[in-house]
Write a protein that holds these residues in place. Structure first.
Motif, PDB file in Angstrom:
ATOM      1  N   LYS A  73       4.233   5.660  -5.651  1.00  0.00           N
ATOM      2  CA  LYS A  73       4.112   5.589  -7.096  1.00  0.00           C
ATOM      3  C   LYS A  73       3.113   6.695  -7.677  1.00  0.00           C
ATOM      4  O   LYS A  73       3.098   7.675  -8.558  1.00  0.00           O
ATOM      5  CB  LYS A  73       3.954   4.290  -7.815  1.00  0.00           C
ATOM      6  N   HIS A  74       1.986   6.691  -6.994  1.00  0.00           N
ATOM      7  CA  HIS A  74       0.823   7.441  -7.333  1.00  0.00           C
ATOM      8  C   HIS A  74       1.307   8.996  -7.077  1.00  0.00           C
ATOM      9  O   HIS A  74       1.263   9.992  -7.842  1.00  0.00           O
ATOM     10  CB  HIS A  74      -0.413   7.307  -6.538  1.00  0.00           C
ATOM     11  N   LEU A  75       2.154   9.462  -6.019  1.00  0.00           N
ATOM     12  CA  LEU A  75       2.282  10.619  -5.347  1.00  0.00           C
ATOM     13  C   LEU A  75       3.588  11.320  -6.388  1.00  0.00           C
ATOM     14  O   LEU A  75       3.450  12.246  -6.679  1.00  0.00           O
ATOM     15  CB  LEU A  75       2.928  10.694  -4.036  1.00  0.00           C
ATOM     16  N   SER A  76       4.175  10.355  -6.886  1.00  0.00           N
ATOM     17  CA  SER A  76       5.483  10.625  -7.552  1.00  0.00           C
ATOM     18  C   SER A  76       5.296  10.688  -9.112  1.00  0.00           C
ATOM     19  O   SER A  76       5.967  10.805 -10.008  1.00  0.00           O
ATOM     20  CB  SER A  76       6.649   9.958  -7.424  1.00  0.00           C
ATOM     21  N   TYR A  77       4.065   9.826  -9.366  1.00  0.00           N
ATOM     22  CA  TYR A  77       3.691   9.917 -10.904  1.00  0.00           C
ATOM     23  C   TYR A  77       4.540   8.722 -11.552  1.00  0.00           C
ATOM     24  O   TYR A  77       4.989   9.005 -12.511  1.00  0.00           O
ATOM     25  CB  TYR A  77       3.949  11.221 -11.695  1.00  0.00           C
ATOM     26  N   GLY A  78       4.712   7.843 -10.636  1.00  0.00           N
ATOM     27  CA  GLY A  78       5.556   6.738 -11.052  1.00  0.00           C
ATOM     28  C   GLY A  78       7.208   6.949 -11.197  1.00  0.00           C
ATOM     29  O   GLY A  78       7.972   6.196 -11.652  1.00  0.00           O
ATOM     30  N   THR A 125       0.867  -1.152   0.094  1.00  0.00           N
ATOM     31  CA  THR A 125      -0.100   0.155   0.161  1.00  0.00           C
ATOM     32  C   THR A 125       0.876   1.229  -0.086  1.00  0.00           C
ATOM     33  O   THR A 125       0.656   2.320  -0.725  1.00  0.00           O
ATOM     34  CB  THR A 125      -1.062  -0.079   1.215  1.00  0.00           C
ATOM     35  N   GLN A 172       2.301   1.871  -3.570  1.00  0.00           N
ATOM     36  CA  GLN A 172       1.431   2.170  -4.550  1.00  0.00           C
ATOM     37  C   GLN A 172       1.089   3.716  -4.426  1.00  0.00           C
ATOM     38  O   GLN A 172       1.086   4.333  -5.327  1.00  0.00           O
ATOM     39  CB  GLN A 172      -0.116   1.311  -4.257  1.00  0.00           C
ATOM     40  N   ASN A 173       1.315   4.065  -3.025  1.00  0.00           N
ATOM     41  CA  ASN A 173       1.102   5.409  -2.899  1.00  0.00           C
ATOM     42  C   ASN A 173       2.408   6.220  -3.242  1.00  0.00           C
ATOM     43  O   ASN A 173       1.887   7.402  -3.747  1.00  0.00           O
ATOM     44  CB  ASN A 173       0.628   5.602  -1.214  1.00  0.00           C
TER      45      ASN A 173
END
Length: 323
Positions: A217-222, A211, A214-215
């Motif tokens: 990656k989401h926060l950093s735009y991958g 979790t 995943q967050n």
């Protein structure tokens, strides 16, 4: 290098903070210098006699609180996988009614280390030892003498450590930590504040490695992603290297760092609960590379070349993809 800062709002006595140690170690192992982890102390229990958790029966009566807290910790260990003591739990007494001393101790370690940069003192290593002594050894870690002894193991001079811990500077920094908790309305430990290029994302409560990733990656735009490479494959050699780097690890720490699947319905504390982990451990123990010893209600794995009959200090740097 793209980096995410993770601030962990915690209390050294919180069982779910202890249970989150494998997640934080896995983040360091798999992401290396792409993550920066820091801690804010929350002061979970200022006075057990005035504290109240009706659901768990903790607060007010001190002996009853000790019994119920130990039961809660034992139950939690089956979920998070980090061991706890089986007997002798005595965290609170009439003389020691608070978890604030443990919070001050970690802050004191940070202040001490900053004043002595050439000595390579590690507040994070001290925090882990403080958590382990509390959870697994049933040590009375609210006692200043016990804290000083634990600090000495990690290279801090006890008398100086105690002086710093009692200082106005440490008290002020603790109040600043408490103010940050109020600002972010922290009511659950651990809570994670992820920051990437000034953008914040909050994850409250015990959170899985997947979790958090995943967050991230989401926060950093991958841009800050996983580090799946040869170092993260759960081979015997990689696990051996992992144990040797840290000196002493618990099975769940290996399982988390190497993404070993947990068998549905199995207790997190058991080695056989993770696919592939028993075979790797049996091979390493059988070859004499690793020693496995009972620890609390679980087991600890020592790198043989570092084992001296006592728990060894842990490292905080990554041995994974960014080593």
């Amino acid at each position: 290098m793209e980096k995410i800062k993770i601030t962990v709002f915690a209390d050294p006595v919180c069982t779910w903070c202890w249970g989150s140690v494998p997640v934080l170690r896995a983040l360091e192992y798999r992401f290396g210098s792409s993550v920066e982890i820091d801690y804010v102390m929350g002061g979970m229990i200022e006075d057990i006699a005035k504290f109240s958790n009706r659901r768990l029966g903790i607060g007010g009566d001190i002996p009853l609180s000790n019994r119920n807290m130990h039961k809660a910790w034992s139950d939690a260990s089956q979920i998070h996988g980090m061991p706890v003591c089986e007997h002798g739990f005595r965290l609170f007494s009439e003389e020691h009614r608070s978890t604030v001393p443990q919070n001050l101790a970690y802050i004191a370690a940070k202040v001490y280390a900053a004043k002595e940069p050439g000595k390579e003192l590690s507040p994070k290593k001290f925090l882990r030892r403080l958590q382990e002594a509390t959870a697994v050894d049933a040590a009375l870690t609210g006692d200043a003498t016990v804290i000083a002894d634990l600090a000495a193991v990690e290279g801090f001079e006890p008398a100086r450590f105690g002086e710093i811990m009692r200082s106005r500077e440490v008290q002020r920094l603790y109040e600043e930590d408490k103010e940050r908790c109020r600002h972010y309305e922290i009511q659950t430990f651990p809570t994670y504040l992820l920051v990437y290029k000034g953008v914040e994302l909050m994850l409250r409560g015990f959170t899985s490695f997947d979790t958090i990733v995943q967050n991230m990656k989401h926060l950093s735009y991958g841009k800050v992603g996983g580090c799946d490479n040869a170092c993260t494959k759960p081979t015997t050699e990689n696990v051996k290297r992992f144990i040797e780097h840290y000196g002493a690890v618990y099975p769940v720490e290996i399982a988390t760092a190497f993404a070993m699947q947990r068998i549905s319905g199995k207790s997190a504390i058991n080695t056989e609960s993770y696919v592939g982990l028993p075979d790797v451990i049996d091979e390493l123990v059988g070859a004499g590379e690793v020693l496995m010893r009972p620890r609390g209600n679980g087991f600890v794995l020592y790198a043989k070349k570092f084992y001296r009959g006592e728990p060894v200090a842990v490292e905080e740097t990554s041995v994974g993809a960014h080593a």
